[in-house]
Design an enzyme around this catalytic site. Structure first.
Site, PDB file in Angstrom:
ATOM      1  N   HIS A 216      -0.442   4.694   2.496  1.00 13.26           N
ATOM      2  CA  HIS A 216       0.367   3.560   2.036  1.00 13.26           C
ATOM      3  C   HIS A 216       0.440   3.543   0.509  1.00 13.26           C
ATOM      4  CE1 HIS A 216      -0.619   2.152   6.171  1.00 13.26           C
ATOM      5  NE2 HIS A 216       0.645   1.727   6.114  1.00 13.26           N
ATOM      6  N   THR A 217       1.140   4.507  -0.027  1.00 11.62           N
ATOM      7  CA  THR A 217       1.287   4.663  -1.471  1.00 11.62           C
ATOM      8  C   THR A 217       2.710   4.326  -1.884  1.00 11.62           C
ATOM      9  OG1 THR A 217       1.881   6.992  -1.208  1.00 11.62           O
ATOM     10  CG2 THR A 217      -0.469   6.476  -1.481  1.00 11.62           C
TER      11      THR A 217
ATOM     12  N   LEU B 276       4.779   6.464  -2.845  1.00 16.01           N
ATOM     13  CA  LEU B 276       5.639   7.509  -2.291  1.00 16.01           C
ATOM     14  C   LEU B 276       6.121   7.117  -0.895  1.00 16.01           C
ATOM     15  CD1 LEU B 276       6.902  10.309  -2.600  1.00 16.01           C
ATOM     16  CD2 LEU B 276       4.789  11.275  -1.636  1.00 16.01           C
ATOM     17  N   HIS B 277       5.237   6.521  -0.100  1.00 19.09           N
ATOM     18  CA  HIS B 277       5.648   6.031   1.226  1.00 19.09           C
ATOM     19  C   HIS B 277       6.725   4.953   1.083  1.00 19.09           C
ATOM     20  CE1 HIS B 277       5.581   4.178   5.172  1.00 19.09           C
ATOM     21  NE2 HIS B 277       5.152   3.038   4.642  1.00 19.09           N
TER      22      HIS B 277
ATOM     23  N   HIS C  35       7.549  -3.515   0.883  1.00 17.03           N
ATOM     24  CA  HIS C  35       7.032  -3.903   2.196  1.00 17.03           C
ATOM     25  C   HIS C  35       5.550  -3.593   2.366  1.00 17.03           C
ATOM     26  CE1 HIS C  35       7.278   0.367   3.170  1.00 17.03           C
ATOM     27  NE2 HIS C  35       6.632   0.108   4.284  1.00 17.03           N
ATOM     28  N   ASP C  36       4.976  -2.697   1.550  1.00 14.11           N
ATOM     29  CA  ASP C  36       3.546  -2.371   1.638  1.00 14.11           C
ATOM     30  C   ASP C  36       2.849  -2.524   0.291  1.00 14.11           C
ATOM     31  OD1 ASP C  36       3.020  -1.858   4.309  1.00 14.11           O
ATOM     32  OD2 ASP C  36       3.779   0.195   4.211  1.00 14.11           O
TER      33      ASP C  36
END
Length: 954
Positions: A680-681, A683-684, A720-721
């Site tokens: 969950h970075t 980049l994700h 979203h994260d």
């Protein structure tokens, strides 16, 4: 006495309550009603009121029924003996219903006109009893033609002037036909016919009836369908629509492995006969050399192993793809015929050097024996091909090629015979050679004719079911209103999944489905009132009763996962982060996005202005947002900042005073919240934003929505994260983390992400909505929160079910604001799990990252003495493969199928669903791979408690 009165009062009431309530679906143990209520806990409470007694009874029944159900399930799944018994029962069932159940078509009457009903009532039932018809129901055709020739001519000539042949009543002809044959049969047997006459009489009956059955059936089938249905199928019975072909083969020929199994059993029996007749009755008398014996035994063992492999092949390999089994079956069939011919060639070659030329009598016998040897091999190949065509009935094109191949090899046998035995044949007297050779030709061509007839029978059989399949799908498409240029099959079928039969449904969706069945049944009654009227009325009553029971459910919008055992495990693991949970948590119903007090006129004018201007900017970026594009190569600098700026700036700049520097600061601030964890970075988040933009293009929605809506969607995907600690909701709730306490254990992380986002926007330095009208910002805030909360996997099936209940009534060219954000939630959810659609290497890379993050959580749970989550102890490839197969099949494919329903050009199926299916196949190949992932060695000395510091809670 007291207990008996209480029992008599409660039991009838409980039976009524149970019938009215369907909330508990497990089996009940009815023996419990024979017991009086004398439990110690119940008596000590001294509460004998009706309600408490009922509650105690209900609780007791639930506990005992659950134990019994779990025990039965455990025995069915884990008991090898039960597995074996179930397998035997399954094959016995297939054997009994080989000709009808194997090609079952659902709701045929629903899609047929009056002509097609005739086929269903006659031809399909005839197909079931074809063997009995051939053996028991022939009408003495041959005798009837001889004995009643004059009578038939007179009757036909008297009616020739008044009636057309095509208008004669079939029933009258059939009755007369049977009467003439029965009369002649009685006369025939009065004269005590010889055995030869009786044999010829029976043979002619069967041949004539078989001919009439096939050709009459073909004529009826061709006359029953219009040209539009046949146009979709080419001359070799292949659908012009590729998706139709794949769906048809996987749906209607799912019993192919068993038919292959049955065909192999027959051929093993024939192999024994072939070996005994060929060697012990023929070759042993001709050749004395041991090489012939060894060669014959080797050929016999090859045949046994060949057919035995196809008995074990479907049982032990458990392949789910029919096309793989059929491909290996037909390729090996060519090999089998070639090996049989090679065996014959070697025998002939040996005979040419082992026979002396000076004995004419011996040479004559030897030529005839070679001819008999050749005939036995021809019959052997013909039987193999005939049974393959007649029993398996899989694909006419495959069988046509193979039949032609077999016939060519039969003529090669002729060439082999005349080329190697020519010097012996020319010395034979013509009178001695002619009759045996004529018999040889007759029997060989007779078996070739049987191959052709079996091929023709397969052609007729398969053509009928393919036309019915086209008819069914065409009528399904007509029932979908307000849908243009949409391929309905792509929305409902995949290789691994059929939505109508597999996905869990909510009670409201079950009610709608029952109403659809009621309307369809009413249409059937209107079209044909006299056909199965009582049965159709009973169906309507049953559906109405089902609706009445469903309406008693407490929350009709909640998907009842507990009713679907195979989904319950996957749901508990991937959506609730738990291995064991009996019932899903209750969720509050979602509220409307926009407030009733919102000024919709000003909002719509603001949105339309953005939409018109933003389309100019979007046209320049179509090529960049390819679904499979490598964002790390496209945006070589900071990927998150680059893609965020590329997505948001063309939309935000449409506002008069939009500050691009503030946008950059906002993106840098959000990026800084993402932690240095495996999955969950930032980049994700960038990948999810890229997927969401690409999905808009695939669904052709980029020009149908306002720029402000798209602007909010991209903010939702980028944020979203944000602030994700690498721990899931289950851990935060069990550890009683401050976040879980703040958000009352409800979508903890998702609420946390929303909170971080709007706390950032509250800062004037990062507020990119600063110059937007206030009511627009409030609407955007609600939509963004709604979208981010939708990424909680706990509500995965609820979102799918909500869309399924409304998708047929949506005008996709004129979407309302609620409908837009309903689709946006699906897009964001699909983008969040979009790594499942990437090609294998990228998909594996992302999967290893998320598994690594789960593994770290598992280590932290052990250090804190918290119950370990199911997905947090995977350290081998085979365990990872099993979890991913369930995830891709049951969570990913259903979601992308709903998006494919909206798509008009099949892009979602091509770019998303097919890659998922390919990845499932790759994971299937790793189910027995015990490779260690090396996570234990990598994190042996990791400071796990530092992960808790990643939560930036204020």
């Amino acid at each position: 006495m007291m207990d008996t009165k209480v029992d008599q009062t409660i039991q009838p009431k409980f039976y009524v309550d149970k019938k009215l309530s369907k909330s508990f679906d497990n089996k009940l143990d009815e023996d419990i009603f024979n017991y009086p209520f004398k439990k110690e806990s119940f008596l000590k409470s001294e509460k004998f009121s009706f309600e408490h007694t009922k509650d105690s009874l209900w609780k007791c029944i639930k506990e005992k029924a659950k134990k019994k159900s779990d025990m039965e399930y455990f025995n069915c799944v884990n008991n090898l003996c039960c597995k074996f018994i179930c397998t035997i029962r399954k094959y016995v069932k297939y054997f009994l219903y080989l000709k009808d159940s194997s090609y079952e078509i659902y709701n045929i009457n629903l899609y047929n006109n009056n002509n097609m009903n005739i086929i269903n009532n006659k031809n399909i039932t005839n197909n079931k009893n074809i063997t009995n018809n051939i053996n028991n129901s022939f009408s003495n055709d041959y005798i009837n033609y001889n004995h009643n020739y004059n009578h038939l001519n007179n009757s036909s000539s008297s009616k020739h002037n008044n009636y057309n042949v095509n208008n004669i009543d079939e029933k009258n002809i059939k009755n007369d036909y049977n009467t003439y044959h029965n009369i002649y049969e009685q006369i025939f047997f009065k004269y005590n016919p010889s055995f030869y006459e009786y044999l010829m009489f029976t043979l002619m009956k069967k041949l004539i009836h078989y001919k009439n059955y096939i050709f009459n059936k073909t004529k009826k089938i061709n006359n029953s369908y219009n040209n539009n249905d046949i146009k979709n199928i080419d001359g070799f019975l292949i659908f012009q629509n590729i998706n139709f072909e794949e769906i048809f083969l996987n749906t209607f020929y799912s019993s192919f492995p068993f038919k292959l199994f049955l065909h192999s059993l027959y051929m093993i029996f024939i192999c024994f006969i072939y070996f005994v007749v060929l060697y012990f009755m023929l070759l042993k008398k001709i050749y004395t050399h041991p090489f012939i014996f060894h060669l014959s035994v080797l050929k016999f063992l090859f045949d046994i192993i060949f057919f035995l492999s196809f008995i074990l092949y479907p049982l032990f390999l458990r392949l789910k793809r029919i096309d793989k089994i059929i491909y290996s079956s037909y390729i090996s069939s060519y090999i089998f015929v070639c090996v049989t011919f090679l065996y014959s060639f070697i025998i002939f070659k040996c005979s040419s050097y082992s026979v002396k030329m000076n004995s004419n009598t011996y040479q004559n016998n030897f030529v005839f024996q070679n001819m008999l040897f050749l005939l036995i091999n021809i019959i052997y190949i013909c039987i193999f091909c005939f049974l393959k065509n007649y029993m398996i009935l899989y694909s006419f094109l495959y069988n046509c090629r193979f039949s032609i191949f077999c016939i060519l090899f039969i003529f090669l046998y002729y060439y082999l015979f005349f080329s190697l035995d020519f010097y012996r044949i020319i010395h034979l007297p013509l009178d001695n050679f002619f009759f045996p050779f004529l018999c040889f030709l007759f029997f060989s061509f007779l078996f070739i004719f049987k191959i052709i007839m079996s091929l023709y029978y397969e052609y007729v059989y398969e053509k009928k079911y393919r036309i019915l399949f086209v008819k069914k799908n065409n009528l399904i498409e007509k029932r979908i209103t307000k849908r243009k240029n949409t391929n309905i099959n792509n929305a409902y079928f995949t290789k691994y999944f059929s939505i109508d039969n597999t996905i869990p449904t909510s009670p409201i969706e079950d009610i709608l489905n029952n109403f659809k069945h009621i309307l369809e049944t009413i249409n059937i009654i209107e079209e044909n009132p006299n056909h199965n009227l009582t049965t159709n009325i009973m169906k309507i009553k049953e559906k109405i009763k089902n609706c009445d029971n469903i309406l008693r459910t407490k929350n009709i919008n909640q998907v009842q996962i507990g009713k679907y055992r195979k989904f319950e495990k996957v749901y508990n693991i991937w959506c609730l982060d738990k291995m064991y949970l009996n019932y899903p948590l209750n969720q509050e119903e979602t509220k409307s996005f926009l407030s009733n007090s919102l000024n919709r006129i000003s909002f719509n004018s603001f949105s339309n202005m953005h939409s018109l201007l933003s389309s100019k900017f979007q046209e320049h970026y179509n090529d960049i947002y390819d679904w499979n594009g490598n964002i790390e190569n496209i945006y070589k600098a900071n990927t998150f900042i680059s893609i965020g700026y590329k997505l948001l700036y063309p939309l935000g700049v449409l506002e008069a005073n939009f500050d691009k520097e503030k946008l950059k600061k906002f993106l840098f601030r959000i990026c800084s919240y993402y932690n240095d964890i495996p999955y969950h970075t930032s980049l994700h988040a960038a990948q999810v934003a890229h997927f969401s933009k690409s999905m808009l293009f695939m669904l052709d929605m980029n020009h149908k929505i306002s720029a402000i809506d798209e602007f909010c969607l991209h903010i939702s995907s980028l944020c979203h994260d944000t602030g994700h600690p690498g721990l899931n909701n289950y851990f935060l709730i069990n550890s009683e983390n401050n976040l879980a306490l703040t958000y009352n254990d409800n979508s903890v992380l998702e609420n946390y992400h929303c909170s971080l986002l709007f706390k950032t926007l509250k800062n004037p330095n990062y507020n990119i909505f600063e110059h937007y009208p206030y009511h627009i910002f409030i609407s955007c805030k609600k939509n963004i929160i709604k979208a981010i909360l939708s990424t909680d996997m706990k509500n995965h099936f609820e979102y799918i079910s909500d869309f399924r209940t409304s998708k047929e009534f949506i005008d996709y060219d004129n979407l309302s604001n609620d409908q837009i954000w309903q689709i946006f939630c699906l897009i964001l959810k699909a983008s969040d799990i979009g790594h499942s659609t990437l090609e294998w290497n990228k998909h594996l890379e992302w999967t290893l990252k998320i598994n690594e993050e789960f593994y770290l959580q598992g280590l932290l749970e052990k250090s804190l003495n918290i119950q370990n989550s199911f997905l947090c102890d995977i350290n081998t490839m085979n365990k990872l493969a099993l979890s991913q197969i369930d995830f891709l099949k049951h969570l990913c494919i259903p979601l992308f199928n709903e998006l494919n329903y909206i798509c008009k050009n099949n892009d979602v199926y091509t770019h998303c669903i097919q890659p998922i299916e390919n990845n499932i196949e790759r994971w299937e190949s790793h189910k027995n791979d015990n490779q260690n992932l090396g996570l234990h060695e990598k994190y042996k000395e990791e400071n796990l408690l530092s992960k808790l510091e990643l939560i930036k809670f204020e």
